[in-house]
Scaffold this motif. Sequence first.
Motif, PDB file in Angstrom:
ATOM      1  N   MET A  31      53.123  40.482  30.470  1.00  0.00           N
ATOM      2  CA  MET A  31      53.889  40.471  31.855  1.00  0.00           C
ATOM      3  C   MET A  31      53.441  41.465  32.700  1.00  0.00           C
ATOM      4  SD  MET A  31      57.873  39.930  30.421  1.00  0.00           S
ATOM      5  CE  MET A  31      58.314  40.300  31.839  1.00  0.00           C
ATOM      6  N   SER A  32      52.796  42.738  32.091  1.00  0.00           N
ATOM      7  CA  SER A  32      52.052  43.673  32.974  1.00  0.00           C
ATOM      8  C   SER A  32      51.222  43.340  33.783  1.00  0.00           C
ATOM      9  CB  SER A  32      51.766  44.888  31.934  1.00  0.00           C
ATOM     10  OG  SER A  32      50.856  44.405  31.261  1.00  0.00           O
ATOM     11  N   SER A  33      50.410  42.132  33.377  1.00  0.00           N
ATOM     12  CA  SER A  33      49.189  41.854  34.287  1.00  0.00           C
ATOM     13  C   SER A  33      49.710  41.079  35.306  1.00  0.00           C
ATOM     14  CB  SER A  33      48.236  40.896  33.426  1.00  0.00           C
ATOM     15  OG  SER A  33      48.836  39.788  32.732  1.00  0.00           O
ATOM     16  N   GLN A  34      50.962  40.328  35.177  1.00  0.00           N
ATOM     17  CA  GLN A  34      51.232  39.564  36.394  1.00  0.00           C
ATOM     18  C   GLN A  34      51.830  40.541  37.330  1.00  0.00           C
ATOM     19  OE1 GLN A  34      54.537  37.225  34.492  1.00  0.00           O
ATOM     20  NE2 GLN A  34      52.956  35.865  33.483  1.00  0.00           N
ATOM     21  N   ARG A  35      52.394  41.751  37.052  1.00  0.00           N
ATOM     22  CA  ARG A  35      52.799  42.654  38.243  1.00  0.00           C
ATOM     23  C   ARG A  35      51.528  42.997  38.923  1.00  0.00           C
ATOM     24  NH1 ARG A  35      55.993  44.783  33.998  1.00  0.00           N
ATOM     25  NH2 ARG A  35      57.955  44.237  33.866  1.00  0.00           N
ATOM     26  N   ILE A  36      50.274  43.050  38.657  1.00  0.00           N
ATOM     27  CA  ILE A  36      49.116  43.559  39.390  1.00  0.00           C
ATOM     28  C   ILE A  36      48.892  42.799  40.770  1.00  0.00           C
ATOM     29  CG2 ILE A  36      46.797  44.221  39.268  1.00  0.00           C
ATOM     30  CD1 ILE A  36      47.178  45.088  36.310  1.00  0.00           C
ATOM     31  N   THR A  37      48.821  43.381  41.633  1.00  0.00           N
ATOM     32  CA  THR A  37      48.458  42.769  42.960  1.00  0.00           C
ATOM     33  C   THR A  37      46.976  42.185  42.981  1.00  0.00           C
ATOM     34  OG1 THR A  37      48.396  44.547  44.186  1.00  0.00           O
ATOM     35  CG2 THR A  37      50.639  43.471  44.180  1.00  0.00           C
ATOM     36  N   GLU A  38      46.675  41.497  43.767  1.00  0.00           N
ATOM     37  CA  GLU A  38      45.180  41.033  43.983  1.00  0.00           C
ATOM     38  C   GLU A  38      44.401  42.534  44.474  1.00  0.00           C
ATOM     39  OE1 GLU A  38      42.011  38.490  43.902  1.00  0.00           O
ATOM     40  OE2 GLU A  38      43.987  38.195  43.097  1.00  0.00           O
ATOM     41  N   TYR A  39      45.076  43.004  45.403  1.00  0.00           N
ATOM     42  CA  TYR A  39      44.398  44.412  45.864  1.00  0.00           C
ATOM     43  C   TYR A  39      44.065  45.386  44.654  1.00  0.00           C
ATOM     44  CZ  TYR A  39      43.707  48.620  48.206  1.00  0.00           C
ATOM     45  OH  TYR A  39      43.166  49.983  48.571  1.00  0.00           O
ATOM     46  N   GLU A  40      45.087  45.576  43.847  1.00  0.00           N
ATOM     47  CA  GLU A  40      45.012  46.410  42.861  1.00  0.00           C
ATOM     48  C   GLU A  40      44.112  45.895  41.830  1.00  0.00           C
ATOM     49  OE1 GLU A  40      45.820  50.059  40.842  1.00  0.00           O
ATOM     50  OE2 GLU A  40      46.287  49.310  43.016  1.00  0.00           O
ATOM     51  N   ARG A  41      44.020  44.699  41.551  1.00  0.00           N
ATOM     52  CA  ARG A  41      42.778  44.275  40.525  1.00  0.00           C
ATOM     53  C   ARG A  41      41.565  44.486  41.094  1.00  0.00           C
ATOM     54  NH1 ARG A  41      40.065  39.798  40.217  1.00  0.00           N
ATOM     55  NH2 ARG A  41      41.079  38.991  42.046  1.00  0.00           N
ATOM     56  N   LYS A  42      41.119  44.299  42.376  1.00  0.00           N
ATOM     57  CA  LYS A  42      39.979  44.526  43.097  1.00  0.00           C
ATOM     58  C   LYS A  42      39.460  45.805  43.034  1.00  0.00           C
ATOM     59  CE  LYS A  42      39.582  40.377  46.124  1.00  0.00           C
ATOM     60  NZ  LYS A  42      39.431  39.822  47.383  1.00  0.00           N
ATOM     61  N   ARG A  43      40.421  46.834  43.029  1.00  0.00           N
ATOM     62  CA  ARG A  43      40.125  48.231  43.172  1.00  0.00           C
ATOM     63  C   ARG A  43      39.787  48.834  41.627  1.00  0.00           C
ATOM     64  NH1 ARG A  43      42.359  52.937  41.893  1.00  0.00           N
ATOM     65  NH2 ARG A  43      44.217  51.968  41.044  1.00  0.00           N
ATOM     66  N   LEU A  44      40.289  48.082  40.804  1.00  0.00           N
ATOM     67  CA  LEU A  44      40.145  48.494  39.198  1.00  0.00           C
ATOM     68  C   LEU A  44      38.787  47.845  38.866  1.00  0.00           C
ATOM     69  CD1 LEU A  44      43.523  48.082  37.769  1.00  0.00           C
ATOM     70  CD2 LEU A  44      42.449  50.038  38.196  1.00  0.00           C
ATOM     71  N   GLU A  45      38.427  46.672  39.386  1.00  0.00           N
ATOM     72  CA  GLU A  45      36.941  46.112  39.315  1.00  0.00           C
ATOM     73  C   GLU A  45      35.978  47.182  39.663  1.00  0.00           C
ATOM     74  OE1 GLU A  45      37.143  42.132  40.245  1.00  0.00           O
ATOM     75  OE2 GLU A  45      38.519  41.434  38.736  1.00  0.00           O
ATOM     76  N   ASN A  46      36.281  47.785  40.852  1.00  0.00           N
ATOM     77  CA  ASN A  46      35.195  48.337  41.760  1.00  0.00           C
ATOM     78  C   ASN A  46      35.199  49.611  40.947  1.00  0.00           C
ATOM     79  OD1 ASN A  46      34.787  46.368  43.775  1.00  0.00           O
ATOM     80  ND2 ASN A  46      36.388  47.406  45.275  1.00  0.00           N
ATOM     81  N   ILE A  47      36.140  50.304  40.498  1.00  0.00           N
ATOM     82  CA  ILE A  47      35.941  51.357  39.632  1.00  0.00           C
ATOM     83  C   ILE A  47      35.070  51.213  38.549  1.00  0.00           C
ATOM     84  CG2 ILE A  47      37.103  53.202  38.164  1.00  0.00           C
ATOM     85  CD1 ILE A  47      39.649  52.841  40.282  1.00  0.00           C
ATOM     86  N   LYS A  48      35.426  50.059  37.791  1.00  0.00           N
ATOM     87  CA  LYS A  48      34.694  49.816  36.554  1.00  0.00           C
ATOM     88  C   LYS A  48      33.227  49.801  36.708  1.00  0.00           C
ATOM     89  CE  LYS A  48      34.707  46.716  32.744  1.00  0.00           C
ATOM     90  NZ  LYS A  48      35.378  45.562  31.832  1.00  0.00           N
ATOM     91  N   ARG A  49      32.873  48.875  37.717  1.00  0.00           N
ATOM     92  CA  ARG A  49      31.401  48.806  38.244  1.00  0.00           C
ATOM     93  C   ARG A  49      30.685  50.124  38.606  1.00  0.00           C
ATOM     94  NH1 ARG A  49      32.533  45.084  41.607  1.00  0.00           N
ATOM     95  NH2 ARG A  49      32.484  46.438  43.716  1.00  0.00           N
ATOM     96  N   ASN A  50      31.549  50.793  39.173  1.00  0.00           N
ATOM     97  CA  ASN A  50      30.924  52.117  39.880  1.00  0.00           C
ATOM     98  C   ASN A  50      30.649  53.093  38.455  1.00  0.00           C
ATOM     99  OD1 ASN A  50      30.772  51.476  42.465  1.00  0.00           O
ATOM    100  ND2 ASN A  50      32.881  52.515  43.001  1.00  0.00           N
ATOM    101  N   ASP A  51      31.345  52.875  37.734  1.00  0.00           N
ATOM    102  CA  ASP A  51      31.319  53.881  36.473  1.00  0.00           C
ATOM    103  C   ASP A  51      29.916  53.489  35.456  1.00  0.00           C
ATOM    104  OD1 ASP A  51      33.516  55.584  37.082  1.00  0.00           O
ATOM    105  OD2 ASP A  51      34.956  54.264  35.777  1.00  0.00           O
ATOM    106  N   GLU A  52      29.703  52.049  35.429  1.00  0.00           N
ATOM    107  CA  GLU A  52      28.758  51.317  34.885  1.00  0.00           C
ATOM    108  C   GLU A  52      27.418  51.813  35.371  1.00  0.00           C
ATOM    109  OE1 GLU A  52      29.574  47.169  34.710  1.00  0.00           O
ATOM    110  OE2 GLU A  52      31.002  47.550  33.004  1.00  0.00           O
ATOM    111  N   LEU A  53      27.639  51.817  37.036  1.00  0.00           N
ATOM    112  CA  LEU A  53      26.372  52.001  37.669  1.00  0.00           C
ATOM    113  C   LEU A  53      25.730  53.636  37.388  1.00  0.00           C
ATOM    114  CD1 LEU A  53      24.315  51.228  39.844  1.00  0.00           C
ATOM    115  CD2 LEU A  53      25.786  51.846  41.541  1.00  0.00           C
ATOM    116  N   LEU A  54      27.192  54.787  37.489  1.00  0.00           N
ATOM    117  CA  LEU A  54      26.346  56.020  37.420  1.00  0.00           C
ATOM    118  C   LEU A  54      26.162  56.010  35.791  1.00  0.00           C
ATOM    119  CD1 LEU A  54      29.759  57.621  38.997  1.00  0.00           C
ATOM    120  CD2 LEU A  54      27.289  57.816  39.903  1.00  0.00           C
ATOM    121  N   ALA A  55      26.560  55.589  34.863  1.00  0.00           N
ATOM    122  CA  ALA A  55      26.223  55.561  33.643  1.00  0.00           C
ATOM    123  C   ALA A  55      24.678  55.245  33.391  1.00  0.00           C
ATOM    124  CB  ALA A  55      27.100  54.798  32.590  1.00  0.00           C
TER     125      ALA A  55
END
Length: 471
Positions: free
Chosen positions: A1-25
């Motif tokens: 149910m928590s995943s259903q509350r995440i908006t599309e904008y928030e989901r893209k923001r989290l994906e960008n953060i994850k991708r940037n962390d992988e790049l820095l690593a």
Amino acid sequence: MSSQRITEYERKRLENIKRNDELLASLKIKSKLADLSSSAKRHRAETKSYKLSPEKKARSETPIVIRRSLRTQGKAPDLSGLKDDFSEPTKKSTTLKSQVSPNQSPKKLEPISMRDANTCSESDETLVNKILSVCKGSGLDGDGERKCRVRVSVDLESMELAPENLARVVPNRILSVKFFPSADLRMVVVGNKFGNLGFWNVDSDNEDGDGIYLYQPHPSPVSAILIHAFSLNKIITSCYGGLVRSLDVEKETFGLVYSTEHAIFSMAQQPDDANNLYLGEGHGVVNIWDERSARSLFSWELHDSRINTIDFNPENTTMMATSSSDGTACIWDLRKIGKSKPKSLKVITRERAVHSAYFSPSGDRLATTSLDDKIGVLSGANYEDEFMLYHYNQTGRWLSSFKGVWGWDDSYIFVGNMKRGVDVISTEQQRLVTTLESPHMTAIPCRFDPHPFYPGMLAGATSGGQVYIWT
């Protein structure tokens, strides 16, 4: 149910953060930042230190003495190192800083020869012979009596300044000027701020050079020059340094007549007496000095400040006029002056210092010049009538003060102005009637003297040492 509350904008923001962390690593940026930070901390730790003190200098074997004045030590002043003729100035000093020469010579209380006092290249012989030749019988009329001056009216329009009748006679400011009182000689004697005495023979020939002779008999400003009509071979001068000297032309010596610790600001003689000197010295004192007995006959405290001029009535020589910096001019009867409490016949009060008070040639009038921009003329049996004119008399510290003088009768008074001219005041019209001007005048004339035997011949002296002669 928590995943259903995440908006599309928030989901893209989290994906960008994850991708940037992988790049820095993958680029190992974080590890490099950690290494750089630790290196900077080590560098700061290594360079931090306390300032090193400089090497201490070896202590001097000579002890350091802390200077303390005798006053702080409670001791009396030590006068052993001062000159014998030194005297402490009084509370009211009579010598102004602007009136003393920077090269002031020490006071000499002995006679000075003309040769030793000579400061020019001209020989004394020509001057001495000229004066002595004039002294022989000069000024005697048909009855065998000596004349003091002529009285006649002059035509002001005829007076002019010829280019050959001007010369620089002495260096610096002239305080006193006097014509030689003889019909056979046109010679001017001037005294300046530095104690110099200058002679200018206006009728000098080629053998006489420029006719200018310069001497220094005094160590301070020359306050007055006297050449008595009954004693032409003696020229008496006074100075602010408290000395009176007499130039004996026959002996070629500046003899010492009188000395005092007070400044001498003025000096005069009665027209019929060549033996007594009236000296205005110190703060308002008139001292009568007898040259023959070399002693003081009387001494009166007539004013509260310095006496600038002393003058005598030509027709009544027991009547004396004085002007003072205390703002007054007074008329005295010498027969009625007591030894302790002098009482004047007339007191003229001005708002500021009175620079001069002179009797007219007839003695019927008295002219005063004062620092409150006034020229006053008194007349009447008891000098009860007076008229005053405005005249700008603010000469400042670099010029000698203006002193209005009478001409050859009671008609005109001559006084300098700040526009390099000579103002002429008519006593009949009671106003300024004309101004003597010339393109040859390059300085302001401050002190004047009319030739007693040449009507229309007027000498004007400046603060630059020049003398202009109107004829």
